[in-house]
Structures are given as C-alpha cells and as structure tokens.
Motif scaffolding. Sequence first.
Motif, short mmCIF file in Angstrom:
data_model
loop_
_atom_site.label_atom_id
_atom_site.label_comp_id
_atom_site.label_asym_id
_atom_site.label_seq_id
_atom_site.Cartn_x
_atom_site.Cartn_y
_atom_site.Cartn_z
N LEU A 109 -2.83 9.19 -7.02
CA LEU A 109 -1.44 9.70 -7.14
C LEU A 109 -0.43 8.52 -7.07
O LEU A 109 1.00 8.87 -7.30
N LYS A 110 -0.85 7.45 -7.11
CA LYS A 110 0.33 6.28 -7.25
C LYS A 110 1.46 6.44 -6.14
O LYS A 110 2.55 6.09 -6.51
N VAL A 111 1.05 6.70 -4.85
CA VAL A 111 1.90 6.56 -3.87
C VAL A 111 1.93 5.30 -2.86
O VAL A 111 2.44 5.23 -1.87
N GLU A 112 0.78 4.40 -3.37
CA GLU A 112 0.63 3.10 -2.57
C GLU A 112 1.52 2.24 -3.18
O GLU A 112 1.81 2.26 -4.25
N VAL A 113 1.78 1.13 -2.19
CA VAL A 113 2.68 -0.15 -2.80
C VAL A 113 1.73 -1.34 -2.37
O VAL A 113 1.21 -1.22 -1.46
N PRO A 114 1.67 -2.19 -3.23
CA PRO A 114 0.97 -3.42 -3.14
C PRO A 114 1.22 -3.99 -1.80
O PRO A 114 2.21 -4.17 -1.39
N ALA A 115 0.06 -4.37 -1.17
CA ALA A 115 0.02 -5.21 -0.07
C ALA A 115 1.06 -6.40 -0.04
O ALA A 115 1.08 -7.27 -1.32
N SER A 123 -5.34 -15.03 -7.01
CA SER A 123 -4.41 -14.26 -7.93
C SER A 123 -4.36 -12.97 -7.82
O SER A 123 -3.28 -12.25 -8.39
N ASN A 124 -5.26 -12.38 -7.25
CA ASN A 124 -5.53 -10.76 -7.48
C ASN A 124 -4.15 -10.05 -6.86
O ASN A 124 -3.69 -9.06 -7.50
N GLU A 125 -3.95 -10.53 -5.75
CA GLU A 125 -2.76 -9.92 -4.83
C GLU A 125 -1.50 -10.38 -5.54
O GLU A 125 -0.63 -9.13 -6.10
N LEU A 126 -1.08 -11.48 -6.27
CA LEU A 126 0.07 -11.71 -6.72
C LEU A 126 -0.06 -11.02 -8.19
O LEU A 126 1.15 -10.39 -8.29
N SER A 127 -1.10 -10.97 -8.91
CA SER A 127 -1.01 -10.11 -9.98
C SER A 127 -0.71 -8.53 -9.87
O SER A 127 0.03 -7.99 -10.56
N ALA A 128 -1.34 -8.06 -8.85
CA ALA A 128 -1.04 -6.53 -8.56
C ALA A 128 0.58 -6.70 -8.08
O ALA A 128 1.13 -5.62 -8.55
N ASN A 129 1.25 -7.40 -7.31
CA ASN A 129 2.46 -7.44 -7.03
C ASN A 129 3.45 -7.48 -8.11
O ASN A 129 4.51 -6.88 -8.38
N ALA A 130 3.02 -8.40 -9.25
CA ALA A 130 3.60 -8.62 -10.38
C ALA A 130 3.70 -7.33 -11.29
O ALA A 130 4.55 -7.07 -11.98
N ARG A 131 2.37 -7.02 -11.44
CA ARG A 131 2.05 -5.56 -12.19
C ARG A 131 3.23 -4.40 -11.66
O ARG A 131 3.55 -3.48 -12.50
N PHE A 132 3.26 -4.44 -10.38
CA PHE A 132 3.94 -3.27 -9.77
C PHE A 132 5.55 -3.25 -9.69
O PHE A 132 6.08 -2.67 -10.17
N PHE A 133 5.97 -4.58 -9.18
CA PHE A 133 7.48 -4.64 -8.78
C PHE A 133 7.85 -5.58 -10.12
O PHE A 133 9.19 -5.17 -10.24
N GLY A 134 7.12 -6.17 -10.99
CA GLY A 134 7.76 -6.78 -11.96
C GLY A 134 7.84 -8.44 -11.98
O GLY A 134 7.67 -8.70 -10.72
N ARG A 181 -1.37 0.77 1.51
CA ARG A 181 0.08 0.64 2.10
C ARG A 181 0.66 1.89 1.40
O ARG A 181 0.95 1.59 0.20
N LEU A 182 1.12 2.71 2.07
CA LEU A 182 1.92 3.68 1.32
C LEU A 182 3.22 3.52 1.43
O LEU A 182 3.66 2.78 2.23
#
Length: 581
Positions: free
Chosen positions: A389-395, A490-501, A145-146
Amino acid sequence: MTALNALFLLAGVLLFISVLASTVSARLGLPLLLLFLVVGMLAGEDGPGGIRFDDFSMATLVGHLALAVILLDGGLRTRISSFRVALWPAAVLATWGVVGTALLLGLFATWLLDVDWRLGMLLAAIVGSTDAAAVFALLRNSGVRLNERVKATLEIESGANDPMAILLVTALVEMLLMPEQASAGRFALMLVSQLVIGGMFGLVGGLVLARLLVKLKLAEGLYALLIVSGGLMIFAACNLIDGSGFLAVYIAGLVVGNRRCHATEHVLRVMDGLAWLAQAGMFLVLGLLVTPSQLLTHGPQALLMAVFLMLVARPLAVLTGLLPFRYRPRELAYISWVGLRGAVPIVLAIVPVMMGIPDSRLLFDVAFAVVLVSLLVQGATVPIAARWLKVEVPARDEPFDRREVWVGDKASLDLLEYRVAAGSRAEGVHPDDIAAAHGELSVRCVSLVRRGRLQALQRDTRLQAGDAVWFAAADAYAEPLASTFNAGASNELSANARFFGEFVVDPDCPAVDLAQAYGFEIEAGEASLALRDLMLHRLGRRVVVGDRVRIGSFLLTVRDMDEAGRVTRIGLKCPDLSEPD
C-alpha cells in the motif's frame, strides 16, 4: 514447597520455550505474540502439557496487570509530536471506530449465530477494539518504518480505545442481567467519567512521576521500579473511582516519556524487558485458559466473523471516521487492515463468563478464535501490507548503536557508534578527519574498537572495514555521519534516492524560483509561496515525512521535519524516476 517449586519450574519452562520460539517466529514471519498463545495452548489440557487451567479470576488479574505495564511502556515511547499529527483522527477511531465496528459486527453476529441481539452485540463489543499490546509489539518489531501519520494514528487509537470497549461491554452485560437499570444517560455519564477521570489522573500522576524522576537520586535500576509502581498506583486508584485506569496509565507514561531527564534512558531499558515479560506472561496464561477442541466447534462461525470484521466492519468504521481528515486511500486501507485484535478482547470475553451470562462460553471461544485469526492473518502481513500500500518510508541512515550520557539534570551528550562498511567513504580515513568534515568542533571521535579491542588513536590511524567508531555528537549529525560509514551498502541509499529523489531543496525556496529553474508552470495563486507552504496548501493537512506533491513533472517529497513539525528538507525527484502517488 514442592508445589510452589513446581509452579516456578512450570512458569520458567513456558517462558523459556516462548523466548526460544521467537527465533522461529522471526523466520516464519509470524507475530511473536501468536507464538506465546500457541505455547500456552500446547501446554493446556488439550496439548502435550496436559495442564488444566480454568481460573478466570487469575487470568483477569494477570491480564489487567500486564496490560497496565504494556500501556505504560507504550506511553513512554510515544512522542508528543505524534499527537500533533494524529490526535483527533485517533480520538475518532477510539470512540466511533469502536462503536461503528461493534454495530456492524453485532448485526452480523446476531444473524450468523442466531442469538439474542444483545448477545450478538456483546460479542461484537468484546472484539470491537484494537489491542495495544499487539499494535505496539508488531509496529515496532515488524522491520518497516511507517509514515508518521499512519503510525501515530494506530498507536494512539490502540492506547486510547479501551474505555469505549469497556463501556460497551459493561452496558450490554447490564442490559442482559439487569435491563431495568440500563439507560442511555447512565452509560453516557459512565463514558464521560471514564475519559475525564482517566485523563486527569494520568496527567497529574505523570507530572508527579516525571518530577520525582528528576529530583530523586537513586540506583539506576530503581528508576524503572519507581515508574512501574507509580503507574500501577495510578491505574488502580483511577479504577477505584470509576475512571479508566488503562487511559490513565497510558497518559502517565506519555507525560513521563516526553519530559526527558537523566533517568529516562534507564527507565526505557528496563521497561523494554518488563513489557516483553508482561506480554509473554499474559498470552501464555490466556493460551492456557482456552480449550482448543472447543474452539474447533465454533471454528467456522469464528472464521466468518473474523473475515467480516477485517474486510467489512473495521474498514467501514475507519472510512466514515477518517473521511473528514483527508487521509489518502492507501493510508485508510492500511489503518483498516492493521486493526489488530489481541489480549484486550480475550480479557473482556472473561467478563461475561465471570458474570454468569448465558452462552458466555460461546462468546469466549468465538472471541479467542477471532483473535487467533487476526494475529495470524493481519499480524503476519503488517510489513507486506505496508509495502504493497506504499505507506512505508525508507529507513534512515542510522548509527549502529547510540547511548545518551547525561551531564546534568537537563543536559545530555549523545554517543553514536558506527561500523565501517567495506567500500564506504570512511574506509582508509582518519576518524578525526570524518569528524572535522561533518561538524568541525561539534563532532568528536571518542574511541575506536578493532577486532574487539580498544585502539589508541594515532596520527597515522586509518579506518578499516569492520571497525567500530564512537563519536560524541548531537543527534542532528547522526544521519550525515551514518551516510559516510554506510555508503558501501548501496541498497539503502538507492532506496532513499528512489523514494525521496536525487536532490535536496530548501523548503524556504520560493516555488516560482524552482519553476523557473526547471521550466515548469505552477498555479497563479502559488507563485508567492515557499515550497514548504505550497505543500501545505496542496495537501490541506499537517504534513509528515514521506508526503508527496507533484509540481509540474517533478515530485516533491518531505524528507525531514523538526520537533515542532516544521519541514526542514524536501526531496526533489526528476521526471524520469517519478511514479504515480
């Protein structure tokens, strides 16, 4: 009749093999379009199939028809909000991006192949534009998800850059065959005609089709046929009066797709299959057209041109074109890399062959090889490059499935399906309790499916892992409901937490209040700004989900936006988890 049935059998076998090969494509991480090309090449005269096919006129017909369907489908699925984010940058890439790439690559091709400069420039113009079929297919099926700025720029550019590529090819063909008629004024008029007529035809035609979609009562399957036939009419009529049919059909799809009505969902479901059929058929035919042994003859030159295109010409054109729009370096790098070449360059390479240009077969073979390298190297690395390149956003947390039920010409109801994950907060809870916790009267459970059978809801019903639950709810409740059912994974939620805060803050909160609460300083001129306005002030451009601003030792990240482009939620990331942007 025997020959006709043999043709049908051959077409069916090739498509059948190509679809089965899609499973191999997914496992190997290769673009599906590349598999279609390879199947066509294997079926050709140098492969096991041994089919001799050199009908360039038929290939042109199939290519144009397929591209019209693909661009129509791409327009139907592009949200108008994308244009607010990336219209002008994409317009620059669709014009200067093509010209700049062609100029640099043309000089290199002239030197490398030791040919007339007009022939070198013609080859560069053929492969100078990105391909809508490749971009739409790979971005939507790559699994990443870009961020909206990057995604919208790439999609709009690929849907709108065909007029410039066609103009350059036409101009250079004229310069080679009829140099006395070639003039800058004539080509400028041709470009304006292509853009203006194509834009007007697409807009008017799209409005008419959208209106018909609302007014007519047809069988469900006929709505898509109405849009496809209307799109082809717009495409052909626009071409007949010297407009850009490709631009017109893309804009028509854009208009229809953004004026949603009771028939839109039927159209999108059928168009998905038609677009895949168009892509498969086009790449199979183009694969049959090429002779692999001839590609090997010019393989080294084609490889050098592809490398120069990917690493020099495209990046420089993107950098100079997007410099005024304040894209981040990582975004510029990704947009440069995903300059995918596909069917359009091959279709354009047929033009010199049909016009009898000297050495036109050289142009075709080199252009085809460049496309192969682009799909193999760039296409296969679309998700890898996005992560690097860190242009994706967690799903987002999404429903397992969704259906749109129209209860009037302008009113619809969303049905959302969720699967109960083991260990989630939904396990052991009554569905009505989940509905009440999220939306009171706005969310209602309409069905429960357990082990494939519909279950009647009782007072003592409790959800079990693996249950499928359908809710009638507005789209705003889709993500909160999903978090209840997916919390066990938990993987998806931890990815969101790491990215968005870890925390969500109100975008209307005054920046000075946040500074006082967490004990950091902000610039004097920003004390009176709300967090939403502070981010706009710092970034100096339209924001999208995933944009970040460092405030003190904390990191603010845009988490959600509404349809009007306003920030609705901001994530706050604590210092110990923050990372450089």
